[in-house]
Enzyme design. Structure first.
Site, PDB file in Angstrom:
ATOM      1  N   HIS A  18     130.376  41.509  51.746  1.00  0.00           N
ATOM      2  CA  HIS A  18     131.017  40.372  52.506  1.00  0.00           C
ATOM      3  C   HIS A  18     132.364  40.239  51.706  1.00  0.00           C
ATOM      4  CE1 HIS A  18     126.897  38.785  53.480  1.00  0.00           C
ATOM      5  NE2 HIS A  18     127.575  39.305  54.740  1.00  0.00           N
ATOM      6  N   LYS A  42     116.516  32.268  61.730  1.00  0.00           N
ATOM      7  CA  LYS A  42     115.350  32.454  60.971  1.00  0.00           C
ATOM      8  C   LYS A  42     115.622  31.358  59.844  1.00  0.00           C
ATOM      9  CE  LYS A  42     119.180  35.727  59.879  1.00  0.00           C
ATOM     10  NZ  LYS A  42     119.862  36.821  60.117  1.00  0.00           N
ATOM     11  N   ARG A  90     128.419  48.863  59.218  1.00  0.00           N
ATOM     12  CA  ARG A  90     128.010  49.723  57.908  1.00  0.00           C
ATOM     13  C   ARG A  90     127.637  50.756  58.371  1.00  0.00           C
ATOM     14  NH1 ARG A  90     124.134  45.003  55.959  1.00  0.00           N
ATOM     15  NH2 ARG A  90     124.039  45.010  58.084  1.00  0.00           N
ATOM     16  N   SER A 128     122.393  41.275  52.905  1.00  0.00           N
ATOM     17  CA  SER A 128     121.965  40.177  52.402  1.00  0.00           C
ATOM     18  C   SER A 128     120.286  40.239  52.169  1.00  0.00           C
ATOM     19  CB  SER A 128     122.137  38.594  53.285  1.00  0.00           C
ATOM     20  OG  SER A 128     123.585  38.645  53.174  1.00  0.00           O
TER      21      SER A 128
HETATM   22  O1  PNS Z   1     125.344  37.504  59.700  1.00  0.00           O
HETATM   23  P1  PNS Z   1     124.751  37.556  60.730  1.00  0.00           P
HETATM   24  O2  PNS Z   1     123.248  37.040  60.874  1.00  0.00           O
HETATM   25  O3  PNS Z   1     124.613  38.799  61.646  1.00  0.00           O
HETATM   26  O4  PNS Z   1     125.657  36.478  61.773  1.00  0.00           O
HETATM   27  C1  PNS Z   1     125.073  36.541  63.355  1.00  0.00           C
HETATM   28  C2  PNS Z   1     126.272  35.330  63.694  1.00  0.00           C
HETATM   29  C3  PNS Z   1     126.085  33.951  63.129  1.00  0.00           C
HETATM   30  C4  PNS Z   1     127.675  35.865  63.925  1.00  0.00           C
HETATM   31  C5  PNS Z   1     125.613  34.939  65.369  1.00  0.00           C
HETATM   32  O5  PNS Z   1     124.458  34.536  65.242  1.00  0.00           O
HETATM   33  C6  PNS Z   1     126.647  34.099  66.046  1.00  0.00           C
HETATM   34  O6  PNS Z   1     127.749  34.149  66.572  1.00  0.00           O
HETATM   35  N1  PNS Z   1     125.899  32.955  66.339  1.00  0.00           N
HETATM   36  C7  PNS Z   1     126.631  31.717  66.976  1.00  0.00           C
HETATM   37  C8  PNS Z   1     125.999  31.575  68.419  1.00  0.00           C
HETATM   38  C9  PNS Z   1     126.655  32.416  69.248  1.00  0.00           C
HETATM   39  O7  PNS Z   1     127.774  32.250  69.560  1.00  0.00           O
HETATM   40  N2  PNS Z   1     125.885  33.270  69.944  1.00  0.00           N
HETATM   41  C10 PNS Z   1     126.516  34.086  70.996  1.00  0.00           C
HETATM   42  C11 PNS Z   1     127.091  35.489  70.408  1.00  0.00           C
HETATM   43  S1  PNS Z   1     126.918  36.838  71.093  1.00  0.00           S
END
Ligand code: PNS
Length: 159
Positions: A18, A42, A90, A128
Site C-alpha cells: 500500500h 468481513k 498485483r 493484508s
Molecule cells: O481493500 P479492499 O477490501 O479490496 O477494498 C474494497 C473497497 C473498500 C474499495 C470496496 O469494497 C468499496 O469501494 N466499498 C465501498 C462500497 C461501494 O462503493 N461499493 C461499490 C463498489 S463496486
C-alpha cells in the site's frame, strides 16, 4: 487545477505494498486521500480507528490525507472532489474483482476514472490477509509492514 485522487481499501492493516502505491500515485496527483472503508464486509482484525491511526503514523507526506468513509465510494469521491480512483493490480487473480468494481464505479460515476498501479516487483505477493496470517503464527513481518504496524500486530496477537 488540483488533481485529487482517492485510494480506497480496508487496509487491515496497511502494508508496504500500500505504501508503495501511495508514493507512486503522488508522482501524478497533487493530493491523495487514503479512504478507509468503514464496512469491509468481513470482521477486521483492526478497528476503524486503529487502521486510521496506523496509516497516519506510517504515511506522513503532507499531500496525503487519511479519512474513513461509509456507503458508496463514488459518493465519497464526489464529496472530496476526487477525479481519480487509485487501485493496485498485483496479479491476474486481482483482475476480475478489480475490473468489476471499476466498471460498477464508472456506471455510478462516469467521469470518475479508475487507475491501476502495478506495485514494486518484490511486493507483488503481499496482501493484508497474508500479513495477518504470518503474524498470527509468529512469522517475521518486519520487511512487509511499517514498524508501527508490526508493533500493533504483535500487541493485537499477543506475540
Ligand atoms: O481493500 P479492499 O477490501 O479490496 O477494498 C474494497 C473497497 C473498500 C474499495 C470496496 O469494497 C468499496 O469501494 N466499498 C465501498 C462500497 C461501494 O462503493 N461499493 C461499490 C463498489 S463496486
Amino acid at each position: 487545477m488540483t488533481r485529487v485522487g482517492i485510494y480506497p481499501g480496508s487496509f487491515d492493516p496497511l502494508t508496504k505494498g500500500h505504501e508503495d502505491l501511495i508514493h507512486r500515485s503522488l508522482g501524478f496527483l497533487d493530493k491523495l486521500v487514503v479512504a478507509v472503508a468503514v464496512n469491509v464486509g468481513k470482521q477486521p482484525l483492526f478497528s476503524l480507528d486503529e487502521r486510521l491511526a496506523l496509516i497516519r503514523e506510517t504515511v506522513t507526506d503532507a499531500k496525503v490525507d487519511v479519512q474513513s468513509f461509509d456507503g458508496l465510494l463514488v459518493e465519497f469521491a464526489r464529496k472530496i472532489g476526487a477525479t481519480v480512483i487509485v487501485r493496485g493490480l498485483r496479479a491476474v487473480s486481482d483482475f476480475e474483482y478489480e475490473f468489476q468494481m471499476a466498471l460498477m464505479n464508472r456506471h455510478l460515476a462516469p467521469k470518475l476514472e479508475t487507475i491501476f498501479l502495478v506495485p514494486a516487483f518484490d511486493l507483488t505477493y503481499l496482501s493484508s490477509s497474508l500479513v495477518r496470517e504470518v503474524a498470527r503464527f509468529g512469522g517475521d513481518v518486519s520487511g512487509l509492514v511499517h514498524p508501527a504496524v508490526q508493533a500493533a500486530l504483535h500487541k493485537k496477537l499477543g506475540r
